[in-house]
Design a protein around this motif. Sequence first.
Motif, PDB file in Angstrom:
ATOM      1  N   ASN A  46     -11.126  -5.885  -0.521  1.00 34.52           N
ATOM      2  CA  ASN A  46     -10.557  -6.011  -1.866  1.00 34.52           C
ATOM      3  C   ASN A  46      -9.376  -5.069  -2.097  1.00 34.52           C
ATOM      4  OD1 ASN A  46     -12.328  -8.021  -2.718  1.00 34.52           O
ATOM      5  ND2 ASN A  46     -13.882  -6.535  -3.294  1.00 34.52           N
ATOM      6  N   GLN A  47      -8.964  -4.354  -1.069  1.00 35.17           N
ATOM      7  CA  GLN A  47      -7.854  -3.411  -1.188  1.00 35.17           C
ATOM      8  C   GLN A  47      -6.593  -4.012  -0.566  1.00 35.17           C
ATOM      9  OE1 GLN A  47      -8.610  -0.679  -3.015  1.00 35.17           O
ATOM     10  NE2 GLN A  47     -10.651  -1.584  -3.060  1.00 35.17           N
ATOM     11  N   ASN A  48      -5.459  -3.421  -0.916  1.00 35.42           N
ATOM     12  CA  ASN A  48      -4.223  -3.885  -0.280  1.00 35.42           C
ATOM     13  C   ASN A  48      -4.180  -3.395   1.168  1.00 35.42           C
ATOM     14  OD1 ASN A  48      -2.919  -1.297  -0.048  1.00 35.42           O
ATOM     15  ND2 ASN A  48      -2.425  -1.403  -2.238  1.00 35.42           N
ATOM     16  N   LYS A  49      -3.236  -3.898   1.923  1.00 35.45           N
ATOM     17  CA  LYS A  49      -3.166  -3.603   3.366  1.00 35.45           C
ATOM     18  C   LYS A  49      -3.016  -2.112   3.651  1.00 35.45           C
ATOM     19  CE  LYS A  49      -3.468  -7.764   4.955  1.00 35.45           C
ATOM     20  NZ  LYS A  49      -4.682  -8.193   5.623  1.00 35.45           N
ATOM     21  N   ASP A  50      -2.241  -1.403   2.841  1.00 33.31           N
ATOM     22  CA  ASP A  50      -2.059   0.035   3.057  1.00 33.31           C
ATOM     23  C   ASP A  50      -3.369   0.796   2.896  1.00 33.31           C
ATOM     24  OD1 ASP A  50       0.650  -0.278   3.561  1.00 33.31           O
ATOM     25  OD2 ASP A  50       1.236   0.125   1.481  1.00 33.31           O
ATOM     26  N   ILE A  51      -4.123   0.451   1.861  1.00 31.32           N
ATOM     27  CA  ILE A  51      -5.410   1.112   1.634  1.00 31.32           C
ATOM     28  C   ILE A  51      -6.394   0.727   2.734  1.00 31.32           C
ATOM     29  CG2 ILE A  51      -7.383   1.334   0.060  1.00 31.32           C
ATOM     30  CD1 ILE A  51      -4.879   2.724  -0.949  1.00 31.32           C
ATOM     31  N   SER A  56      -9.461   2.455   7.382  1.00 30.25           N
ATOM     32  CA  SER A  56      -9.779   2.281   8.803  1.00 30.25           C
ATOM     33  C   SER A  56      -9.501   3.560   9.584  1.00 30.25           C
ATOM     34  CB  SER A  56      -8.976   1.119   9.390  1.00 30.25           C
ATOM     35  OG  SER A  56      -9.393  -0.098   8.830  1.00 30.25           O
ATOM     36  N   GLU A  57      -8.394   4.196   9.286  1.00 29.84           N
ATOM     37  CA  GLU A  57      -8.062   5.469   9.944  1.00 29.84           C
ATOM     38  C   GLU A  57      -9.080   6.542   9.588  1.00 29.84           C
ATOM     39  OE1 GLU A  57      -4.018   6.365   8.904  1.00 29.84           O
ATOM     40  OE2 GLU A  57      -3.243   4.604   9.969  1.00 29.84           O
ATOM     41  N   TRP A  58      -9.510   6.556   8.333  1.00 24.53           N
ATOM     42  CA  TRP A  58     -10.511   7.520   7.888  1.00 24.53           C
ATOM     43  C   TRP A  58     -11.828   7.298   8.623  1.00 24.53           C
ATOM     44  CZ3 TRP A  58     -15.105   6.799   5.063  1.00 24.53           C
ATOM     45  CH2 TRP A  58     -15.698   7.977   4.607  1.00 24.53           C
ATOM     46  N   GLU A  59     -12.253   6.035   8.727  1.00 23.34           N
ATOM     47  CA  GLU A  59     -13.492   5.719   9.452  1.00 23.34           C
ATOM     48  C   GLU A  59     -13.399   6.155  10.913  1.00 23.34           C
ATOM     49  OE1 GLU A  59     -15.535   1.826   7.430  1.00 23.34           O
ATOM     50  OE2 GLU A  59     -13.759   1.486   8.654  1.00 23.34           O
TER      51      GLU A  59
END
Length: 95
Positions: A46-51, A56-59
Amino acid sequence: MTNWPDWFQEALRQRFYELELASEQQASYSLEDVHLFTQMDQFKMNQNKDIQQLLSEWEEAIGYQLSQDKQSIYMEGVKDGIRLILPVIHSTNIR
């Protein structure tokens, strides 16, 4: 572990990675875990591509840190095991 040869440290790391992979493959997730993963995936979608990219980077960073923590615990266990077995080996050699 700074006194141990590089080849030995690398062998321990490889063994850790093998055990970690086997553990992940055998992991059985509870219904709560599955629900949490599903919620996170829905949230990301439900987020935009940047978020989405940021999440994904955070995970990935969290996963890497958890792996490092597990590796550290594994290495401490190996060192503890060596500390326990060395006196036994030395006492056997003396007899």
